[in-house]
Design a protein around this motif. Structure first.
Motif, mmCIF file in Angstrom:
data_model
loop_
_atom_site.group_PDB
_atom_site.id
_atom_site.type_symbol
_atom_site.label_atom_id
_atom_site.label_comp_id
_atom_site.label_asym_id
_atom_site.label_seq_id
_atom_site.Cartn_x
_atom_site.Cartn_y
_atom_site.Cartn_z
ATOM 1 N N THR A 187 -17.867 0.306 -5.021
ATOM 2 C CA THR A 187 -16.109 0.254 -4.105
ATOM 3 C C THR A 187 -15.692 2.156 -4.310
ATOM 4 O OG1 THR A 187 -15.877 -1.697 -6.367
ATOM 5 C CG2 THR A 187 -13.487 -0.340 -4.921
ATOM 6 N N LEU A 188 -16.079 2.864 -5.003
ATOM 7 C CA LEU A 188 -15.357 3.699 -5.008
ATOM 8 C C LEU A 188 -16.251 5.010 -3.317
ATOM 9 C CD1 LEU A 188 -14.590 6.632 -6.367
ATOM 10 C CD2 LEU A 188 -15.896 6.875 -7.935
ATOM 11 N N LEU A 189 -17.552 4.738 -3.461
ATOM 12 C CA LEU A 189 -17.828 5.055 -2.213
ATOM 13 C C LEU A 189 -17.708 4.361 -1.051
ATOM 14 C CD1 LEU A 189 -22.035 5.224 -3.480
ATOM 15 C CD2 LEU A 189 -20.298 7.011 -3.461
ATOM 16 N N ALA A 190 -17.086 2.637 -1.483
ATOM 17 C CA ALA A 190 -16.447 2.619 0.092
ATOM 18 C C ALA A 190 -15.104 3.080 0.158
ATOM 19 C CB ALA A 190 -16.895 1.156 -0.200
ATOM 20 N N THR A 191 -14.503 3.615 -0.889
ATOM 21 C CA THR A 191 -13.002 4.663 -0.532
ATOM 22 C C THR A 191 -13.072 5.868 -0.448
ATOM 23 O OG1 THR A 191 -11.940 2.897 -2.850
ATOM 24 C CG2 THR A 191 -10.651 4.455 -1.579
ATOM 25 N N VAL A 192 -14.104 6.594 -0.657
ATOM 26 C CA VAL A 192 -13.911 7.440 -0.221
ATOM 27 C C VAL A 192 -14.935 7.721 0.611
ATOM 28 C CG1 VAL A 192 -15.283 9.807 -0.879
ATOM 29 C CG2 VAL A 192 -14.799 8.789 -2.623
ATOM 30 N N LEU A 193 -15.683 7.208 1.588
ATOM 31 C CA LEU A 193 -16.090 7.189 3.268
ATOM 32 C C LEU A 193 -15.139 6.781 3.816
ATOM 33 C CD1 LEU A 193 -18.787 7.176 5.462
ATOM 34 C CD2 LEU A 193 -18.954 4.577 4.719
ATOM 35 N N CYS A 194 -14.140 4.993 3.824
ATOM 36 C CA CYS A 194 -13.329 4.925 4.661
ATOM 37 C C CYS A 194 -12.123 6.332 4.652
ATOM 38 C CB CYS A 194 -12.766 3.825 4.494
ATOM 39 S SG CYS A 194 -14.178 1.759 4.372
ATOM 40 N N SER A 195 -11.760 6.605 3.679
ATOM 41 C CA SER A 195 -11.091 7.751 3.889
ATOM 42 C C SER A 195 -11.906 8.736 4.688
ATOM 43 C CB SER A 195 -10.270 8.113 2.263
ATOM 44 O OG SER A 195 -10.087 7.176 1.605
ATOM 45 N N GLY A 196 -12.681 9.125 4.493
ATOM 46 C CA GLY A 196 -13.052 9.982 4.958
ATOM 47 C C GLY A 196 -12.927 9.887 6.950
ATOM 48 N N LEU A 197 -13.269 8.722 7.194
ATOM 49 C CA LEU A 197 -13.520 8.616 8.603
ATOM 50 C C LEU A 197 -12.025 8.343 8.883
ATOM 51 C CD1 LEU A 197 -15.576 5.230 8.943
ATOM 52 C CD2 LEU A 197 -16.420 7.524 9.251
ATOM 53 N N ILE A 198 -11.258 7.732 8.579
ATOM 54 C CA ILE A 198 -9.705 7.658 8.683
ATOM 55 C C ILE A 198 -9.037 8.822 8.686
ATOM 56 C CG2 ILE A 198 -7.351 7.199 8.171
ATOM 57 C CD1 ILE A 198 -8.607 4.776 6.497
ATOM 58 N N LEU A 199 -9.325 10.341 8.227
ATOM 59 C CA LEU A 199 -9.295 11.594 7.650
ATOM 60 C C LEU A 199 -9.755 11.916 9.397
ATOM 61 C CD1 LEU A 199 -7.148 14.092 6.974
ATOM 62 C CD2 LEU A 199 -9.595 14.410 5.076
ATOM 63 N N ALA A 200 -10.848 12.225 9.036
ATOM 64 C CA ALA A 200 -11.459 12.483 11.145
ATOM 65 C C ALA A 200 -11.573 11.529 11.669
ATOM 66 C CB ALA A 200 -13.143 12.009 10.778
ATOM 67 N N ALA A 201 -10.555 10.765 11.767
ATOM 68 C CA ALA A 201 -9.918 9.891 12.864
ATOM 69 C C ALA A 201 -8.549 10.569 13.695
ATOM 70 C CB ALA A 201 -10.252 8.667 13.071
ATOM 71 N N VAL A 202 -7.528 10.931 12.372
ATOM 72 C CA VAL A 202 -6.673 11.888 12.914
ATOM 73 C C VAL A 202 -6.362 13.263 12.480
ATOM 74 C CG1 VAL A 202 -4.659 12.298 11.074
ATOM 75 C CG2 VAL A 202 -5.216 10.027 10.625
#
Length: 251
Positions: free
Chosen positions: A223-238
């Protein structure tokens, strides 16, 4: 000659007592002719609770009365009040929830029992039969040690009727205290009644899938790895597609 009347009276008393006993047994058998069944339809967390009531011989007294089933749902299962309100607006079901404020997000170990008064409709396929369905949902449970299923036991409902006259048989029906008002089409006073002789009840069991306690560490890491990965992808897209000044987001 003096003993003849005494024997006659003894025989008469014996016969009258036997007749009274047979009458009482007949009344009790008629009162116990009520059948209550419930069934959980569908699979998974979201089910339909189907309740059926067959009044049998006692159904002769309840013409014009409203029939309801009162059941207590354990903490592991609940009724969504918003879903119920939508169904009632379309006349698909009618029920009263006590309490009427329900936390649909609470897990099983933080929830409380729920009392439901489910109004029933006549079953056209069966004389003196009534049925009603209610959508219910399973709550999330704590992880288990061994079993992958948590058992939620639903006790059989109590049969109630709302009548507006006093023509009911006192041997089969008694006044009941119900949390919802009893109202009918008649002008006279109305009240709730319950069956004097309780029918044979059967419990229904809902199997709710739960996680295993030994998998807690693995679930937390994933869960922690998925949260970090998704947050990074969202930040990169923004940062790539967002309209920001160079001071706010730079290459």
């Amino acid at each position: 000659m003096a003993g003849v009347p005494r024997r006659w009276w003894g025989e008469a008393l014996r016969r009258s007592g036997l007749a009274a006993l047979l009458c009482a047994l007949h009344v009790q058998a008629a009162c116990q002719d009520v059948t209550v069944t419930q069934e959980l339809l569908k699979e998974g967390f979201h089910r339909d609770l189907l309740v059926k009531v067959e009044l049998g011989a006692v159904g002769e007294d309840v013409g014009g009365c409203a029939v309801a089933a009162r059941t207590r749902l354990p903490p592991g299962i609940y009724v969504d009040p918003y879903e119920l309100a939508s169904l009632q607006q379309h006349n698909l079901t009618k029920a009263v929830l006590i309490p009427d404020v329900i936390d649909v997000e609470a897990p099983e170990y933080l929830a409380t029992d729920l009392l439901v008064l489910l109004h029933m409709e006549p079953d056209p396929r069966c004389s003196r039969c009534f049925r009603a369905a209610l959508p219910v949902h399973g709550r999330y449970h704590r992880p288990a040690e061994e079993s992958e299923d948590a058992l939620v036991v639903l006790k059989s409902p109590e049969v109630l009727i709302c009548c507006c006259d006093n023509r009911l048989s006192a041997e089969c029906w008694k006044p009941a205290e119900v949390e919802a008002p009893c109202s009918g089409k008649n002008v006279g006073p109305c009240r709730w009644y319950s069956v004097t002789h309780k029918p044979a009840y059967e419990e229904s069991i809902l199997h709710v899938p739960v996680g295993l306690r030994q998998h807690s560490s693995l679930v937390c890491v994933v869960t922690l790895l998925a949260t970090v990965l998704c947050s990074g992808l969202i930040l990169a897209a923004v940062c790539k597609y967002g309209h920001f000044s160079p001071v706010t987001c730079s290459e």
